[in-house]
Design an enzyme around this catalytic site. Structure first.
Site, PDB file in Angstrom:
ATOM      1  NE  ARG A  79       9.346   2.501   7.039  1.00  0.00           N
ATOM      2  CZ  ARG A  79       9.708   1.469   6.300  1.00  0.00           C
ATOM      3  NH1 ARG A  79      10.933   0.966   6.428  1.00  0.00           N
ATOM      4  NH2 ARG A  79       8.878   0.923   5.421  1.00  0.00           N
ATOM      5  CG  ASP A 120       9.738  -3.186  -2.867  1.00  0.00           C
ATOM      6  OD1 ASP A 120       8.559  -3.373  -3.228  1.00  0.00           O
ATOM      7  OD2 ASP A 120      10.110  -2.160  -2.261  1.00  0.00           O
ATOM      8  NE  ARG A 148     -13.556   2.941 -19.075  1.00  0.00           N
ATOM      9  CZ  ARG A 148     -14.540   2.844 -18.207  1.00  0.00           C
ATOM     10  NH1 ARG A 148     -14.487   1.908 -17.267  1.00  0.00           N
ATOM     11  NH2 ARG A 148     -15.576   3.652 -18.262  1.00  0.00           N
ATOM     12  CG  MET A 176       3.935  -0.869  -2.884  1.00  0.00           C
ATOM     13  SD  MET A 176       3.994  -1.457  -1.179  1.00  0.00           S
ATOM     14  CE  MET A 176       3.101  -0.120  -0.381  1.00  0.00           C
ATOM     15  NE  ARG A 208       9.334   5.549  -2.064  1.00  0.00           N
ATOM     16  CZ  ARG A 208       8.863   4.873  -1.015  1.00  0.00           C
ATOM     17  NH1 ARG A 208       9.657   4.057  -0.343  1.00  0.00           N
ATOM     18  NH2 ARG A 208       7.609   5.006  -0.642  1.00  0.00           N
TER      19      ARG A 208
END
Length: 362
Positions: A84, A138, A173, A180, A182
């Site tokens: 980035r 995503d 359980r 992922m 966000r």
């Protein structure tokens, strides 16, 4: 004058990026077009970090891909590297990048929202044709029903959930598995259905902490109560849900302490979801989008993205009926709508998950 294309991978890596690189180089080589790979995204472009991806086959022979590309197509990650760059977002940084492209026939950018935003800015400031290919696990890129890496990520999540379910059933359980996503909960939504989860949590629901905790407590009590034969509860959670998974599990366990033999556990899959060899579906999408991107760049088309099976109006058809060209400005606007919930695509996803909520909880 021989033509030369450049290609780069940028932003978060996605399984299938290498497959797209291999396909793009093969298509270009057949047309006698040299291909340069840009190392480490826009940072590498500004620095002029190019590497040859084609070479002559023998003395004066036709162009062929570099040998490493043959095997790389089946690998996750990206052989070109990714990074980035804040410097690229300045006019001075983009001017440096534009100078590196002056003698090239085109640049193909493989990446997600940030990468395509950079491609759009650069396309408006230089004369070299620039074409984008959507790659984001995503599935949050507008004007494309899927992006490179989505299918592989989903398969990784489902396999992990299957393994977690094995141990969960052995101990009665409740597992909360974070994946992922966000800003976009697509992975959690789609994987919840495929993995047979009991519930799914994602940012687009807009639920607060109290609501989430009460719903999960009710779910666990109903499914793992004495007398029930069900032995596990599986909840998929997108990372975009603001309540951190460890805190969510801790508070849920506190509410369930009176349930004998029942435990709540958490698992954050994180970057595990990014890795692995791409599936057939991702390899097929990568190859066909790469083919369309080369065609567009060599035609001189610019400031556009090639999208997969999009129903968004306004796209230009290509010889491949599953691939359309969309202006990057439209792609970025639709992407913003996907993320803020105003896109019909996002609204449809949420409605579909709401309609199966009762089915998931059984």
């Amino acid at each position: 004058m021989a033509r030369t294309l450049a290609v780069m991978t940028s932003g978060g890596d996605s399984p299938g990026m290498n497959t797209a690189l291999r396909a793009l180089v093969r298509v270009a080589a057949v047309r006698g077009v040299r291909v340069l790979g840009v190392e480490f995204g826009y940072e590498g472009l500004m620095e002029g970090r190019f590497r040859e991806l084609t070479r002559p086959d023998g003395e004066g022979g036709p162009l062929v891909p570099e040998p490493e590309l043959d095997a790389s197509g089946q690998l996750g990650g990206t052989i070109l590297g990714s990074a980035r760059s804040q410097r690229f977002m300045t006019p001075e940084g983009r001017a440096d990048a534009a100078r590196r492209l002056e003698d090239l026939s085109g640049l193909v950018v493989i990446g997600g929202n940030g990468s395509l935003t950079g491609a759009h800015l650069l396309a408006r400031e230089c004369k070299t044709p620039i074409v984008g290919i959507p790659a984001s696990i995503d599935n949050d890129i507008g004007c494309s029903a899927s992006a490179i890496g989505v299918d592989t990520a989903l398969n990784t999540i489902v396999e992990a959930c299957d393994r977690i379910s094995d141990t969960a059933r052995a101990h009665r359980r409740a597992f909360i598995v974070e994946v992922m996503g966000r800003h976009c909960g697509y992975l959690a939504m789609a994987a919840a259905v495929s993995a047979g989860a009991d519930a799914v949590l994602f940012r687009e629901q807009g639920r607060g902490e109290a609501d989430i905790l009460q719903a999960l407590e009710d779910l666990v009590r109903r499914n793992l109560a004495e007398g029930r034969t069900k032995r596990r509860v599986l909840v998929l959670k997108a990372e975009g849900v603001e309540l951190p998974t460890p805190l969510l599990v801790s508070r849920l366990q506190e509410r369930l302490k009176d349930l004998k033999g029942v435990e709540a556990r958490g698992m954050v899959l994180g970057h595990l979801v990014r890795g692995g060899s791409p599936t057939h579906h991702d390899r097929m999408i990568a190859g066909r989008l790469a083919f369309a991107a080369v065609e567009a760049a060599l035609e001189g088309a610019t400031d556009l993205m090639v999208g997969w099976q999009s129903t968004v109006p306004g796209g230009q058809t290509t010889p491949d009926p599953y691939v359309k060209r969309y202006p990057l400005e439209q792609v970025l606007a639709e992407t913003a709508a996907l993320l803020d919930g105003s896109s019909p695509v996002t609204q449809r996803r949420v409605r579909m998950m709401e309609s199966v909520q009762g089915v998931l909880a059984l």
